[in-house]
Enzyme design. Structure first.
Site, PDB file in Angstrom:
ATOM      1  N   THR A   3      -5.178 -38.895  35.206  1.00  0.00           N
ATOM      2  CA  THR A   3      -4.388 -38.785  33.979  1.00  0.00           C
ATOM      3  C   THR A   3      -4.486 -37.382  33.392  1.00  0.00           C
ATOM      4  OG1 THR A   3      -4.000 -39.720  31.767  1.00  0.00           O
ATOM      5  CG2 THR A   3      -6.284 -39.610  32.478  1.00  0.00           C
ATOM      6  N   LYS A  26      -6.125 -41.081  26.362  1.00  0.00           N
ATOM      7  CA  LYS A  26      -6.364 -42.243  27.219  1.00  0.00           C
ATOM      8  C   LYS A  26      -7.734 -42.148  27.872  1.00  0.00           C
ATOM      9  CE  LYS A  26      -1.837 -43.654  28.876  1.00  0.00           C
ATOM     10  NZ  LYS A  26      -1.040 -43.920  30.073  1.00  0.00           N
ATOM     11  N   ASP A  40      -0.686 -47.154  33.427  1.00  0.00           N
ATOM     12  CA  ASP A  40       0.660 -46.915  32.941  1.00  0.00           C
ATOM     13  C   ASP A  40       0.950 -47.868  31.802  1.00  0.00           C
ATOM     14  OD1 ASP A  40       2.549 -44.987  34.424  1.00  0.00           O
ATOM     15  OD2 ASP A  40       3.815 -46.464  33.406  1.00  0.00           O
ATOM     16  N   ASP A  88       1.422 -45.029  18.315  1.00  0.00           N
ATOM     17  CA  ASP A  88       0.389 -45.652  17.458  1.00  0.00           C
ATOM     18  C   ASP A  88       0.761 -45.673  15.970  1.00  0.00           C
ATOM     19  OD1 ASP A  88      -1.260 -46.396  19.493  1.00  0.00           O
ATOM     20  OD2 ASP A  88      -2.698 -44.767  19.253  1.00  0.00           O
ATOM     21  N   LYS A 129      -9.340 -50.137  17.881  1.00  0.00           N
ATOM     22  CA  LYS A 129      -8.146 -50.215  18.734  1.00  0.00           C
ATOM     23  C   LYS A 129      -8.509 -50.776  20.118  1.00  0.00           C
ATOM     24  CE  LYS A 129      -4.535 -47.558  21.020  1.00  0.00           C
ATOM     25  NZ  LYS A 129      -3.994 -46.284  21.440  1.00  0.00           N
ATOM     26  N   HIS A 187      -3.766 -53.209  24.437  1.00  0.00           N
ATOM     27  CA  HIS A 187      -3.298 -53.461  25.795  1.00  0.00           C
ATOM     28  C   HIS A 187      -4.236 -52.829  26.826  1.00  0.00           C
ATOM     29  CE1 HIS A 187      -1.877 -49.808  24.018  1.00  0.00           C
ATOM     30  NE2 HIS A 187      -1.293 -49.355  25.099  1.00  0.00           N
ATOM     31  N   ARG A 188      -4.568 -51.529  26.605  1.00  0.00           N
ATOM     32  CA  ARG A 188      -5.425 -50.839  27.574  1.00  0.00           C
ATOM     33  C   ARG A 188      -6.834 -51.426  27.570  1.00  0.00           C
ATOM     34  NH1 ARG A 188      -2.868 -46.706  27.219  1.00  0.00           N
ATOM     35  NH2 ARG A 188      -3.719 -46.113  25.221  1.00  0.00           N
TER      36      ARG A 188
HETATM   37  P1  IMP Z   1       2.344 -43.478  29.903  1.00  0.00           P
HETATM   38  O1  IMP Z   1       1.546 -44.654  30.327  1.00  0.00           O
HETATM   39  O2  IMP Z   1       1.456 -42.326  29.621  1.00  0.00           O
HETATM   40  O3  IMP Z   1       3.482 -43.161  30.818  1.00  0.00           O
HETATM   41  O4  IMP Z   1       2.927 -43.883  28.493  1.00  0.00           O
HETATM   42  C1  IMP Z   1       4.284 -44.008  28.191  1.00  0.00           C
HETATM   43  C2  IMP Z   1       4.510 -43.694  26.746  1.00  0.00           C
HETATM   44  O5  IMP Z   1       3.935 -44.710  25.939  1.00  0.00           O
HETATM   45  C3  IMP Z   1       3.946 -42.358  26.287  1.00  0.00           C
HETATM   46  O6  IMP Z   1       4.927 -41.658  25.589  1.00  0.00           O
HETATM   47  C4  IMP Z   1       2.822 -42.684  25.369  1.00  0.00           C
HETATM   48  O7  IMP Z   1       2.846 -41.850  24.269  1.00  0.00           O
HETATM   49  C5  IMP Z   1       3.092 -44.121  24.960  1.00  0.00           C
HETATM   50  N1  IMP Z   1       1.829 -44.859  24.927  1.00  0.00           N
HETATM   51  C6  IMP Z   1       1.081 -45.288  25.954  1.00  0.00           C
HETATM   52  N2  IMP Z   1      -0.032 -45.903  25.524  1.00  0.00           N
HETATM   53  C7  IMP Z   1       0.026 -45.843  24.177  1.00  0.00           C
HETATM   54  C8  IMP Z   1      -0.858 -46.270  23.151  1.00  0.00           C
HETATM   55  O8  IMP Z   1      -1.947 -46.827  23.364  1.00  0.00           O
HETATM   56  N3  IMP Z   1      -0.450 -46.017  21.914  1.00  0.00           N
HETATM   57  C9  IMP Z   1       0.714 -45.398  21.598  1.00  0.00           C
HETATM   58  N4  IMP Z   1       1.562 -44.955  22.502  1.00  0.00           N
HETATM   59  C10 IMP Z   1       1.220 -45.184  23.794  1.00  0.00           C
END
Ligand code: IMP
Length: 194
Positions: free
Chosen positions: A12, A17, A72, A153, A174, A179-180
């Site tokens: 990443t 994250k 993701d 967020d 959080k 989700h994560r």
């Molecule tokens: P990716 O998993 O990094 O491709 O995330 C896709 C989009 O979702 C990105 O623009 C992140 O900013 C948003 N995103 C992913 N996880 C979170 C989170 O935990 N909080 C807020 N936005 C998230």
């Protein structure tokens, strides 16, 4: 397992994250070492996060030795946007951002939203790919609130904290409901049982 076999790479470029996951990793007494690597895997546009995550994982296969995973996530506004931005979350965040999203919503009393996370993991000792999923449900905030976290967020209010956005929670708060965090708990369980 030898020393190298205990290393797990988290692919990443997103240090928020990495920090979230690193905190969770730190609280567990695992026989593995977590290392961040920014490899820029190929992103495809697909209908669901599983496809995106598995394609991404596969795209770095030739580059790395050992065990590695990607994570993701997507933000889905189920009401009134029928799941948008979903798999387009990254692009939508870059282009219209949180201000643009709020402009698309006409009735804030009726919103429903969720985040979904997929961890796709290549585990070298068993030569297999595993996935772990997590979801958190909530709604969209009427305004941008809070300084923590990243991405969407400041406009997401989880059901567990009806008066706070994700950006108003501490990382620990959080992580417990996110989700994560949920995908991560499943991942940790696998590593512990292995
Ligand atoms: P990716 O998993 O990094 O491709 O995330 C896709 C989009 O979702 C990105 O623009 C992140 O900013 C948003 N995103 C992913 N996880 C979170 C989170 O935990 N909080 C807020 N936005 C998230």
């Amino acid at each position: 397992m030898n020393k190298r076999g205990n290393d797990i790479y988290f692919i990443t470029g997103n240090s928020y994250k990495y920090n979230e996951i690193q905190k969770l990793f730190g609280t567990e007494r695992l026989n593995f070492r977590l290392i961040q690597k920014d490899l820029n895997p190929i992103e495809i546009q697909a209908d669901n996060l599983y496809e995106v995550a598995l394609f991404k994982l596969n795209s770095i296969k030739e580059t790395l030795e050992g065990s590695y995973f990607i994570e993701d996530a997507g933000f889905f506004i189920d009401k009134p946007l029928n799941g948008f931005p979903g798999v387009w979350s990254k692009y939508v965040f870059k282009t219209i951002g949180n201000i643009g999203i709020l402009k698309l919503i006409d009735n804030f009393e009726e919103t429903e939203a969720h985040f979904e996370s997929i961890i796709a993991f290549y585990f070298q000792p068993q030569d297999k790919v595993l996935t772990f999923q997590g979801i958190v449900k909530g709604k969209v905030s009427k305004e941008i609130r809070g300084k923590g976290g990243f991405g969407f967020d400041p406009i997401f209010i989880p059901n567990e904290y009806p008066n706070k956005t994700f950006a108003e929670l501490s990382t620990e708060e959080k992580n417990k409901i996110s989700h994560r965090g949920k995908a991560w708990i499943k991942f940790i369980k696998f590593l512990k049982d292995t």
